[in-house]
Design an enzyme around this catalytic site. Structure first.
Site, PDB file in Angstrom:
ATOM      1  N   LYS A 172       4.258   6.853   3.848  1.00 13.10           N
ATOM      2  CA  LYS A 172       3.737   5.499   3.647  1.00 13.10           C
ATOM      3  C   LYS A 172       2.568   5.233   4.614  1.00 13.10           C
ATOM      4  O   LYS A 172       2.269   6.058   5.482  1.00 13.10           O
ATOM      5  CB  LYS A 172       4.863   4.462   3.817  1.00 13.10           C
ATOM      6  CG  LYS A 172       5.964   4.596   2.747  1.00 13.10           C
ATOM      7  CD  LYS A 172       5.453   4.267   1.383  1.00 13.10           C
ATOM      8  CE  LYS A 172       6.349   4.423   0.178  1.00 13.10           C
ATOM      9  NZ  LYS A 172       7.637   4.907   0.106  1.00 13.10           N
TER      10      LYS A 172
HETATM   11  C1  LIG Z   1       8.889   4.539  -0.793  1.00 12.99           C
HETATM   12  C2  LIG Z   1       9.320   3.541  -1.787  1.00 12.99           C
HETATM   13  C3  LIG Z   1      10.589   2.935  -1.733  1.00 12.99           C
HETATM   14  C4  LIG Z   1      11.698   3.400  -0.844  1.00 12.99           C
HETATM   15  O1  LIG Z   1      11.461   3.411   0.472  1.00 12.99           O
HETATM   16  P1  LIG Z   1      12.373   4.360   1.436  1.00 12.99           P
HETATM   17  O2  LIG Z   1      11.987   3.900   2.784  1.00 12.99           O
HETATM   18  O3  LIG Z   1      11.955   5.763   1.140  1.00 12.99           O
HETATM   19  O4  LIG Z   1      13.787   4.105   1.110  1.00 12.99           O
HETATM   20  C5  LIG Z   1      10.865   1.925  -2.624  1.00 12.99           C
HETATM   21  N1  LIG Z   1       9.972   1.527  -3.533  1.00 12.99           N
HETATM   22  C6  LIG Z   1       8.759   2.102  -3.643  1.00 12.99           C
HETATM   23  C7  LIG Z   1       7.819   1.589  -4.669  1.00 12.99           C
HETATM   24  C8  LIG Z   1       8.395   3.143  -2.791  1.00 12.99           C
HETATM   25  O5  LIG Z   1       7.208   3.728  -2.931  1.00 12.99           O
END
Ligand SMILES: *Cc1c(COP(=O)(O)O)cnc(C)c1O
Length: 380
Positions: free
Chosen positions: A189
């Site tokens: 992210k």
């Molecule tokens: C990365 C992501 C998540 C989940 O996040 P985690 O921290 O990996 O649990 C949820 N929704 C979207 C759209 C994502 O890209």
């Protein structure tokens, strides 16, 4: 061979200071000063009163759904064009998903499709308990329209802003429009704690309740006393230390991500067979990933060839209503199936904030040369 990853972690160098402090104080276990500071930083950045940091974005969604009372037999509406984590927590709670199509303007939930689904649900006498709206690739969905439609039917909205930390709509941060907003600090992210998430919301007391549920719903007593079921969803004090330093460079990272997008556009924008993910005029995206559409459908082989050359590209999310696990779920669209078209034609490009302009020109050339576009065999 140099590897160009999709969005690798990019540390500022200051993370170590907070980690070392946690070690020095032996404050490794959950909670502690880094957690408090990280939560404060996220709340301030988004202009909200409180924030809860969690072990993942997924757990933040789970908590939001719990707070909104989602339970067995409920219906939850969700953008179809997303990562499965957006809806998994609703399944954990025994709810049934209904998937809503995208629009071409934002690739996010289409307000017309949402209205159509809500009308149908109303006629059937079973409105959804919650609507989960995803802001894809750091770009805003038509969030104000969606909120106003949802409130007409009295349905709360959760914004899955896992990919969209720092992005705005009409000058307001994404994640602050709905009843709750969630972020992710997963490894790829825009900023990362190696793993982690955050929950924000309109009501301070709701976030306090989420904090309680995220610590096994342990009552404030000198002994272990439980009146309901909770979760172990808190972020560790070590990881929160990484988060503090990452928050300090978030705006820099957004500027760089937007810059990467424009650089790709200067190299590939003139090609008529390529178009880029649009940005709504009211929105300021964080451009987490630069994503584009080809006029032709992409072949899996093209993705593989690019990957073999060290260029990590990916297709866009495969819509949830086309996943085998959800084959019996309902899907609503006002205009056909926009998300499936985006999926078939779309690609994510390496968008790491350590990329140089030269890297981007190399990647752009390879993307142009690969048979995805010219539909010819690749020679080198
Ligand atoms: C990365 C992501 C998540 C989940 O996040 P985690 O921290 O990996 O649990 C949820 N929704 C979207 C759209 C994502 O890209």
């Amino acid at each position: 061979m140099k590897k160009y990853l999709l969005s690798p972690p990019h540390m500022s160098g200051e993370e170590q200071i907070y980690i070392e402090q946690a070690f020095k104080d032996n404050w490794i276990a959950p909670l502690g000063p880094n957690v408090v500071e990280f939560e404060k930083k996220i709340a301030e950045y988004n202009g909200v009163e409180d924030c809860l940091v969690t072990s993942s974005g997924t757990s933040a969604i789970h908590l939001a759904l719990r707070l909104l009372g989602v339970t067995h037999g409920d219906t939850v509406f969700c953008s179809t064009f997303t990562f499965i984590a957006s809806i998994n927590p609703a399944i954990y709670l025994g709810a049934k998903p209904v998937f809503i199509d995208s629009d071409y303007e934002t690739w996010g939930m289409c307000p017309k499709s949402l209205e159509k689904a809500l009308q149908a649900a109303k006629n059937n006498g079973k409105l959804p308990k919650v609507i989960i709206v995803v802001h894809l690739y750091g770009q805003s969905a038509q969030i104000e329209d969606i909120i106003s439609i949802a409130s007409k039917y009295g349905i709360p909205v959760i914004e899955d802003a896992a990919e969209a930390l720092g992005a705005e709509y009409n000058g307001k941060k994404l994640g602050t429009f709905g009843e709750f907003g969630i972020f992710s600090f997963n490894g790829n992210k825009i900023i990362t704690t190696s793993g982690g998430g955050a929950l924000i919301g309109k009501s301070k007391s709701a976030i306090q309740r989420a904090r309680f549920l995220s610590s096994q719903a342990k009552e404030d007593k000198p002994y272990y006393y439980h009146k309901e079921i909770g979760y172990n969803y808190r972020l560790s004090n070590v990881l929160a230390g990484i988060g503090i330093a990452q928050m300090n460079v978030l705006d820099q990272r957004i500027a760089k991500k937007r810059d990467i997008f424009s650089t790709y556009k200067t190299y590939l924008g003139a090609i008529t067979d390529i178009s880029f993910m649009p940005e709504n005029i009211r929105s300021y995206g964080n451009r987490w990933l630069t994503t584009l559409l080809f006029s032709k459908e992409i072949k899996d082989s093209s993705i593989c060839i690019l990957n073999e050359r060290g260029i990590e590209t990916r297709r866009l999310w495969k819509p949830l209503h086309t996943q085998p696990i959800f084959k019996n779920c309902q899907f609503y669209s006002a205009t056909g199936d926009v998300s499936s078209i985006l999926y078939k034609h779309g690609m994510c490009l390496p968008s790491g904030t350590m990329l140089t302009n030269e890297d981007i020109s190399i990647i752009a050339r390879e993307v142009m040369n690969c048979n995805v576009f010219f539909n010819r065999s690749v020679s080198k």
